[in-house]
Enzyme design. Structure first.
Site, PDB file in Angstrom:
ATOM      1  N   ILE A  14      48.289  -4.204  99.122  1.00 54.57           N
ATOM      2  CA  ILE A  14      48.867  -3.389  98.017  1.00 54.57           C
ATOM      3  C   ILE A  14      50.134  -4.020  97.466  1.00 54.57           C
ATOM      4  O   ILE A  14      50.402  -3.645  96.341  1.00 54.57           O
ATOM      5  CB  ILE A  14      49.048  -2.037  98.604  1.00 54.57           C
ATOM      6  CG1 ILE A  14      49.001  -0.969  97.444  1.00 54.57           C
ATOM      7  CG2 ILE A  14      50.266  -1.790  99.415  1.00 54.57           C
ATOM      8  CD1 ILE A  14      47.680  -1.273  96.536  1.00 54.57           C
ATOM      9  N   ALA A  15      51.173  -4.697  98.334  1.00 53.10           N
ATOM     10  CA  ALA A  15      52.096  -5.177  97.771  1.00 53.10           C
ATOM     11  C   ALA A  15      52.068  -6.362  96.690  1.00 53.10           C
ATOM     12  O   ALA A  15      52.709  -6.178  96.000  1.00 53.10           O
ATOM     13  CB  ALA A  15      52.918  -5.678  99.006  1.00 53.10           C
ATOM     14  N   ARG A  36      56.896 -10.256 108.894  1.00 52.12           N
ATOM     15  CA  ARG A  36      57.080 -10.856 110.207  1.00 52.12           C
ATOM     16  C   ARG A  36      56.604 -12.363 110.258  1.00 52.12           C
ATOM     17  O   ARG A  36      56.934 -13.116 110.982  1.00 52.12           O
ATOM     18  CB  ARG A  36      56.531  -9.905 111.184  1.00 52.12           C
ATOM     19  CG  ARG A  36      56.745  -8.491 111.318  1.00 52.12           C
ATOM     20  CD  ARG A  36      55.666  -7.649 111.872  1.00 52.12           C
ATOM     21  NE  ARG A  36      54.340  -7.987 111.498  1.00 52.12           N
ATOM     22  CZ  ARG A  36      53.187  -7.436 111.822  1.00 52.12           C
ATOM     23  NH1 ARG A  36      53.110  -6.871 112.974  1.00 52.12           N
ATOM     24  NH2 ARG A  36      52.052  -7.436 111.184  1.00 52.12           N
ATOM     25  N   TYR A  57      62.700  -7.153 109.226  1.00 49.35           N
ATOM     26  CA  TYR A  57      62.763  -5.940 108.095  1.00 49.35           C
ATOM     27  C   TYR A  57      64.072  -5.576 108.112  1.00 49.35           C
ATOM     28  O   TYR A  57      64.602  -5.138 107.112  1.00 49.35           O
ATOM     29  CB  TYR A  57      61.702  -4.772 108.675  1.00 49.35           C
ATOM     30  CG  TYR A  57      60.187  -5.267 108.498  1.00 49.35           C
ATOM     31  CD1 TYR A  57      59.603  -6.170 107.922  1.00 49.35           C
ATOM     32  CD2 TYR A  57      59.320  -3.986 108.832  1.00 49.35           C
ATOM     33  CE1 TYR A  57      58.295  -6.419 107.679  1.00 49.35           C
ATOM     34  CE2 TYR A  57      57.948  -4.390 108.965  1.00 49.35           C
ATOM     35  CZ  TYR A  57      57.609  -5.389 108.339  1.00 49.35           C
ATOM     36  OH  TYR A  57      56.221  -5.722 108.193  1.00 49.35           O
ATOM     37  N   LYS A  96      51.346   5.730  99.918  1.00 47.35           N
ATOM     38  CA  LYS A  96      50.656   7.075 100.359  1.00 47.35           C
ATOM     39  C   LYS A  96      49.629   6.422 101.661  1.00 47.35           C
ATOM     40  O   LYS A  96      49.218   5.427 101.518  1.00 47.35           O
ATOM     41  CB  LYS A  96      49.721   7.537  99.141  1.00 47.35           C
ATOM     42  CG  LYS A  96      48.982   6.616  98.393  1.00 47.35           C
ATOM     43  CD  LYS A  96      47.869   5.609  98.780  1.00 47.35           C
ATOM     44  CE  LYS A  96      46.899   6.241  99.707  1.00 47.35           C
ATOM     45  NZ  LYS A  96      46.168   4.884 100.150  1.00 47.35           N
ATOM     46  N   ASP A 177      43.276   7.648 103.876  1.00 54.39           N
ATOM     47  CA  ASP A 177      43.251   6.536 102.738  1.00 54.39           C
ATOM     48  C   ASP A 177      42.960   6.895 101.638  1.00 54.39           C
ATOM     49  O   ASP A 177      43.740   6.462 100.667  1.00 54.39           O
ATOM     50  CB  ASP A 177      42.331   5.302 103.522  1.00 54.39           C
ATOM     51  CG  ASP A 177      42.535   4.244 102.870  1.00 54.39           C
ATOM     52  OD1 ASP A 177      43.581   3.733 102.791  1.00 54.39           O
ATOM     53  OD2 ASP A 177      41.634   3.382 102.382  1.00 54.39           O
TER      54      ASP A 177
HETATM   55  N1  LIG Z   1      48.334   2.853  95.830  1.00 50.60           N
HETATM   56  C1  LIG Z   1      47.238   2.420  96.280  1.00 50.60           C
HETATM   57  O1  LIG Z   1      46.476   2.220  95.390  1.00 50.60           O
HETATM   58  C2  LIG Z   1      46.951   1.607  97.523  1.00 50.60           C
HETATM   59  C3  LIG Z   1      45.741   0.739  97.767  1.00 50.60           C
HETATM   60  C4  LIG Z   1      45.748   0.185  99.151  1.00 50.60           C
HETATM   61  C5  LIG Z   1      46.425   0.759 100.028  1.00 50.60           C
HETATM   62  N2  LIG Z   1      47.592   1.656  99.929  1.00 50.60           N
HETATM   63  C6  LIG Z   1      48.366   1.812 100.897  1.00 50.60           C
HETATM   64  O2  LIG Z   1      49.318   0.745 101.379  1.00 50.60           O
HETATM   65  C7  LIG Z   1      49.526   0.734 102.709  1.00 50.60           C
HETATM   66  C8  LIG Z   1      49.098  -0.704 103.306  1.00 50.60           C
HETATM   67  O3  LIG Z   1      47.941  -0.918 102.963  1.00 50.60           O
HETATM   68  P1  LIG Z   1      47.213  -2.689 102.760  1.00 50.60           P
HETATM   69  O4  LIG Z   1      45.760  -2.473 102.704  1.00 50.60           O
HETATM   70  O5  LIG Z   1      48.194  -3.191 101.717  1.00 50.60           O
HETATM   71  O6  LIG Z   1      47.801  -2.963 104.366  1.00 50.60           O
HETATM   72  P2  LIG Z   1      47.630  -4.577 104.816  1.00 50.60           P
HETATM   73  O7  LIG Z   1      47.513  -5.595 103.796  1.00 50.60           O
HETATM   74  O8  LIG Z   1      46.617  -4.473 106.007  1.00 50.60           O
HETATM   75  O9  LIG Z   1      49.029  -4.394 105.765  1.00 50.60           O
HETATM   76  C9  LIG Z   1      50.079  -4.839 104.880  1.00 50.60           C
HETATM   77  C10 LIG Z   1      51.318  -5.264 105.639  1.00 50.60           C
HETATM   78  O10 LIG Z   1      51.474  -4.304 106.631  1.00 50.60           O
HETATM   79  C11 LIG Z   1      52.080  -5.079 107.920  1.00 50.60           C
HETATM   80  N3  LIG Z   1      51.084  -4.922 109.128  1.00 50.60           N
HETATM   81  C12 LIG Z   1      49.672  -4.958 108.778  1.00 50.60           C
HETATM   82  N4  LIG Z   1      49.076  -4.587 109.995  1.00 50.60           N
HETATM   83  C13 LIG Z   1      50.114  -4.267 110.828  1.00 50.60           C
HETATM   84  C14 LIG Z   1      50.302  -4.278 112.247  1.00 50.60           C
HETATM   85  N5  LIG Z   1      48.926  -3.952 113.104  1.00 50.60           N
HETATM   86  N6  LIG Z   1      51.380  -3.960 112.815  1.00 50.60           N
HETATM   87  C15 LIG Z   1      52.600  -4.079 112.212  1.00 50.60           C
HETATM   88  N7  LIG Z   1      52.287  -4.317 110.856  1.00 50.60           N
HETATM   89  C16 LIG Z   1      51.290  -4.514 110.395  1.00 50.60           C
HETATM   90  C17 LIG Z   1      52.066  -6.636 107.682  1.00 50.60           C
HETATM   91  O11 LIG Z   1      53.314  -6.634 107.283  1.00 50.60           O
HETATM   92  P3  LIG Z   1      53.982  -8.343 107.685  1.00 50.60           P
HETATM   93  O12 LIG Z   1      53.475  -9.200 106.675  1.00 50.60           O
HETATM   94  O13 LIG Z   1      55.465  -8.051 107.951  1.00 50.60           O
HETATM   95  O14 LIG Z   1      53.336  -8.854 108.880  1.00 50.60           O
HETATM   96  C18 LIG Z   1      51.204  -6.583 106.477  1.00 50.60           C
HETATM   97  O15 LIG Z   1      51.530  -7.681 105.552  1.00 50.60           O
HETATM   98  C19 LIG Z   1      48.538   1.880 103.380  1.00 50.60           C
HETATM   99  O16 LIG Z   1      49.468   2.936 103.681  1.00 50.60           O
HETATM  100  C20 LIG Z   1      47.752   2.401 102.148  1.00 50.60           C
HETATM  101  O17 LIG Z   1      47.277   3.582 102.327  1.00 50.60           O
HETATM  102  C21 LIG Z   1      47.981   2.143  98.775  1.00 50.60           C
END
Ligand SMILES: NC(=O)c1ccc[n+]([C@@H]2O[C@H](COP(=O)([O-])OP(=O)(O)OC[C@H]3O[C@@H](n4cnc5c(N)ncnc54)[C@H](OP(=O)(O)O)[C@@H]3O)[C@@H](O)[C@H]2O)c1
Length: 326
Positions: A14-15, A36, A57, A96, A177
């Site tokens: 999402i970032a 990390r 962080y 969220k 989610d």
């Molecule tokens: N607004 C929207 O449309 C939308 C869409 C999807 C998701 N989201 C929200 O965004 C958030 C992240 O979702 P995502 O799918 O982007 O996640 P992701 O790609 O799986 O993880 C994002 C970052 O979180 C850290 N991370 C992941 N797994 C971890 C673990 N087991 N322990 C510690 N840190 C961990 C990692 O940071 P490092 O790089 O530091 O390792 C990773 O780069 C969720 O809360 C989700 O609800 C929002």
């Protein structure tokens, strides 16, 4: 006017969408990113022309040139990371759901108030012109009294029990989610329900694959909110009133078109095209709030995040969806 410097924690899926939206957002830039994983942080920084890379962080949080931190990690990490930012005096926009449950959300909001620091849940659907128009139409009474609202958000995630959507240690499950999107719409338009009835079907991990909830209101309204991580769904929202109905066309949570059909037969379409992925609207809301020295957004206030967490807790409780943090 000052350019607002954003720092990103956790450059994952999402970032990327968040960072790419700055092409269409005025008044801010992504100033720093922390991961990390150093290589991941460097690659992310190179993609989005970000000057400062951190592998801790805490170091990013302590950079005095960072105005606001976007927390983009999975849900179970939001609580501690937000508290760390707020107690370091850093404004926060957190993905969220703001946290896993009401207790955590309440503590985060109390911390923001105690520290007098800005905090907003990144409920990006709130800031789209289409959502604003729907709220305006409903509040002005254009479709009369709302009797029924239905909204859904389902997608077929790959079956990977270790992934964020299935693993309970990573906040797995449909309600948190994607279920919070239709819930958000119901609460935005109808407020706090008087009664909730909910069903969930659980995966072997305990994560809810499908959750269906009914919200009932003493004033005569009912909302049906549906979420799924195992089936695609129409992703349409319909708001039905005594004088007519509004459709937020798919995907309603970032809609570019709404249609109002009045009982009189009059049909009006409101197109809201936008460039890019639409994340720029919430980015601009954060910039607006920080420039105005606001501690919460008028559009996505703390009270709405608290209500979402409270009703979500009840939906999960009835569906048997439990996290360690509960
Ligand atoms: N607004 C929207 O449309 C939308 C869409 C999807 C998701 N989201 C929200 O965004 C958030 C992240 O979702 P995502 O799918 O982007 O996640 P992701 O790609 O799986 O993880 C994002 C970052 O979180 C850290 N991370 C992941 N797994 C971890 C673990 N087991 N322990 C510690 N840190 C961990 C990692 O940071 P490092 O790089 O530091 O390792 C990773 O780069 C969720 O809360 C989700 O609800 C929002």
């Amino acid at each position: 006017m000052k350019t607002i410097h954003f720092g990103i924690l956790g450059p994952g899926k999402i970032a990327n969408r968040f960072a790419s939206s700055f092409e269409h957002a005025r008044g801010g830039k992504v100033y720093a990113v922390a991961s990390r994983d150093e290589e991941k942080a460097k690659a992310f920084a190179a993609t989005y022309n970000i000057d400062h890379v951190y592998t801790s962080y805490e170091d990013l949080i302590n950079d005095p040139k960072v105005d606001v931190i976007y927390i983009a990690t999975p849900h179970p990490f939001h609580y501690k990371q937000t508290l760390l930012c707020l107690r370091s005096g850093k404004a926060v926009i957190c993905e969220k759901p703001l946290a896993l449950n009401y207790r955590q959300v309440n503590e985060m909001i109390q911390a923001a108030r105690t520290e007098n620091v800005f905090l907003m849940e990144a409920m990006w659907s709130r800031f789209f012109p289409a959502t604003k128009k729907v709220l305006e139409l409903v509040q002005s009474g254009s479709i009369g009294d709302i009797k029924y609202l239905q909204a859904d958000f389902g997608f077929a995630a790959p079956l990977n029990l270790e992934s964020r959507v299935y693993n309970m240690d990573l906040g797995g499950g449909a309600q948190l989610d994607v279920g919070i999107y239709p819930l958000f719409l119901a609460l935005l338009l109808l407020g706090k329900p008087d009664e909730v009835k909910s069903f969930s079907q659980l995966a072997s991990t305990g994560a809810d694959e499908v959750t269906s909830a009914l919200l009932s209101y003493r004033n005569g309204s009912i909302a049906h909110v549906l979420s799924s991580i195992v089936t695609d769904s129409p992703k349409q929202a319909d708001i039905m009133g005594t004088l007519g109905r509004i459709t937020m066309h798919t995907p309603w949570h970032k809609s570019q078109l709404i249609t109002v059909r009045l009982n009189s037969g009059e049909v009006t379409e409101y197109p809201f095209p936008y460039p890019g992925n639409g994340f720029q609207y919430q980015v601009e809301e954060v910039i607006h709030c920080l420039r105005a020295d606001k501690k919460e957004s008028d559009l996505m206030p703390h009270s709405l995040s608290l209500l979402m967490a409270q009703v979500s807790d009840e939906i999960r409780k009835q569906g048997g969806v439990v996290y360690d943090a509960d």
